[in-house]
Scaffold this motif. Sequence first.
Motif, PDB file in Angstrom:
ATOM      1  N   UNK A  90       0.792   5.376   4.661  1.00 43.32           N
ATOM      2  CA  UNK A  90       1.740   6.502   4.587  1.00 43.32           C
ATOM      3  C   UNK A  90       1.060   7.659   5.318  1.00 43.32           C
ATOM      4  N   UNK A  91       1.702   8.109   6.413  1.00 44.89           N
ATOM      5  CA  UNK A  91       1.102   9.152   7.247  1.00 44.89           C
ATOM      6  C   UNK A  91       1.511  10.540   6.730  1.00 44.89           C
ATOM      7  N   UNK A  92       0.531  11.426   6.700  1.00 43.65           N
ATOM      8  CA  UNK A  92       0.756  12.826   6.339  1.00 43.65           C
ATOM      9  C   UNK A  92       0.457  13.678   7.576  1.00 43.65           C
ATOM     10  N   UNK A  93       1.328  14.651   7.837  1.00 40.54           N
ATOM     11  CA  UNK A  93       1.102  15.462   9.035  1.00 40.54           C
ATOM     12  C   UNK A  93       1.540  16.903   8.791  1.00 40.54           C
ATOM     13  N   UNK A 146       5.806  14.985   6.294  1.00 39.99           N
ATOM     14  CA  UNK A 146       5.260  16.240   6.833  1.00 39.99           C
ATOM     15  C   UNK A 146       4.820  17.162   5.700  1.00 39.99           C
ATOM     16  N   UNK A 147       3.810  17.961   6.027  1.00 42.13           N
ATOM     17  CA  UNK A 147       3.311  18.952   5.068  1.00 42.13           C
ATOM     18  C   UNK A 147       4.140  20.245   5.181  1.00 42.13           C
ATOM     19  N   UNK A 148       4.244  21.024   4.143  1.00 43.12           N
ATOM     20  CA  UNK A 148       3.736  20.762   2.781  1.00 43.12           C
ATOM     21  C   UNK A 148       4.473  19.576   2.150  1.00 43.12           C
ATOM     22  N   UNK A 149       3.720  18.815   1.412  1.00 46.49           N
ATOM     23  CA  UNK A 149       4.239  17.539   0.902  1.00 46.49           C
ATOM     24  C   UNK A 149       5.130  17.788  -0.301  1.00 46.49           C
TER      25      UNK A 149
END
Length: 513
Positions: free
Chosen positions: A79-82, A103-106
């Motif tokens: 799971x990619x966070x960006x 995408x952040x904020x999560x």
Amino acid sequence: MKVFIADDESVICEGLKHLINWDELGFTICGEANNGEDALNSIIKLNPDVVLMDIRMPKLQGTQVIQFAREQGFKGHFIILSGFSDFKYAQTAIRYGVEFYITKPIDEDELYNAVHTVKENIQKERMNANTLIQYREKARYTILRDILLNTGDVSGINLEEIRLSANEYQVVIYENYNQNTYNLIYDFADLLKVTNQGNNSFEHIKIHEKDIILLKGTFTLNHFHTFLNHYETNPQKGSPLDSLFIAYGRKVTSVEDIHYSYEDALNLMSRRFFCEENQHTIGYEQLPKWDDSFFEINEAQSTEYCRLLTNYIQSFNRRMIADTLSALKRNLYFANTNISNIKLFLTDIYLQIKENINHIYSTIDIPFPTNSSVIDFIERKYYLYEIILFFSEQFEMIINAIGNFSSDSILDDIVYYINHNYRENIKLETIAPLFGYNSSYLGKIFNKKMGENFNSYIDHVRINHSKELLLQKNLKVYEISELVGYKNVDYFHKKFKKYVGESPAEFRKRNNT
């Protein structure tokens, strides 16, 4: 299930640990990293089910970590966070099987839904993998059964795929030594001191309620025969070894011939009736060669044995009783019939002898067991030696009832027996019952009469015969060793030198020059 968290900001890593209830979803956090290099190393080492990965990381970018991890065989979920939405990054991530790009904020709900979906996918994968494993194992079991029973064509089978590729094979069947005991559970890998991860050393299968072991490869076969050597010479009382009975077939070098080894072991297990007391193993070398010898069980044979034994009993000829019972035991080994017929044959012999003795000595009260108890006794016995021992005890009882005997005459009979049976594995414990004696008491009177103990006397007889054979130039020393009753040629050398003062070769050389 395990989850791994990778983000270059420690505060975000810490926040992700508490943003959702991982326990409730069935996950434990197995580790974290703040740069791509550490993340890659940890992923390969820990093999987590899910990785939460920041797309932009020091040392290695998130997409590079995913790429390198995949190239090294990692099958887990990403799971990619960006911090920003970038189609190029997302496209690269999708190419490597990333399922969610957050995408952040999560957002808590978004992360929860993503993780929940991944969890369901993992469970489906595991279910499918387990189903596939079960189908493969069922197929392997069926193929192995067909190979052992010789009921299918194995020519087109990929032996590597079903883990049956080896340079040699041997089939073993095992059961409890005590035939009244059930629920035998032993780990053959522990007994043989081999690892059997992935069934690489042997296969275990049940056919017709019998435990079958297929040994694979020279290494495992050598361990098995080392195990047998220890087993036959030193089975420790009360140990698992002492509780087992093992039958093993011939060694073969092709899968197509495995069924021969299985048939050997199966035949041997059915012939357990002929084993000696405390015998825990029987091998293919002990299968009778029907072309060489055959003993037919019939009425004429039972009548003849009854006649001989009745006469020897009346003449108090214990030596010939013992010889005749030994011959009967040996002949029955080569009787090509089932055990039930052999037991009926032995029952008939005994009951005929009982009838004859009762008729001849009608005025003497001989304490015979009833016919029904004899029939029941013989039917219930697992071993031939038990029945032969019963015969010996009964014949001694008859002799005691109709006449007298002395220890001197018994010793003469025993000496005669030894002189004619020294090639066999003669032991005081097995001879004493044949002549109606307790082995301890017989040992004492033997020592007193002969001036040496029982084993020493047998050694002298064997060595004297070996000296005669050594004067014949056509026999090798190891052949002479076997002919006089020493199965181990080194042991023969040791005994010969002890009693003669020189080695067999030196004796031969000195006497043939």
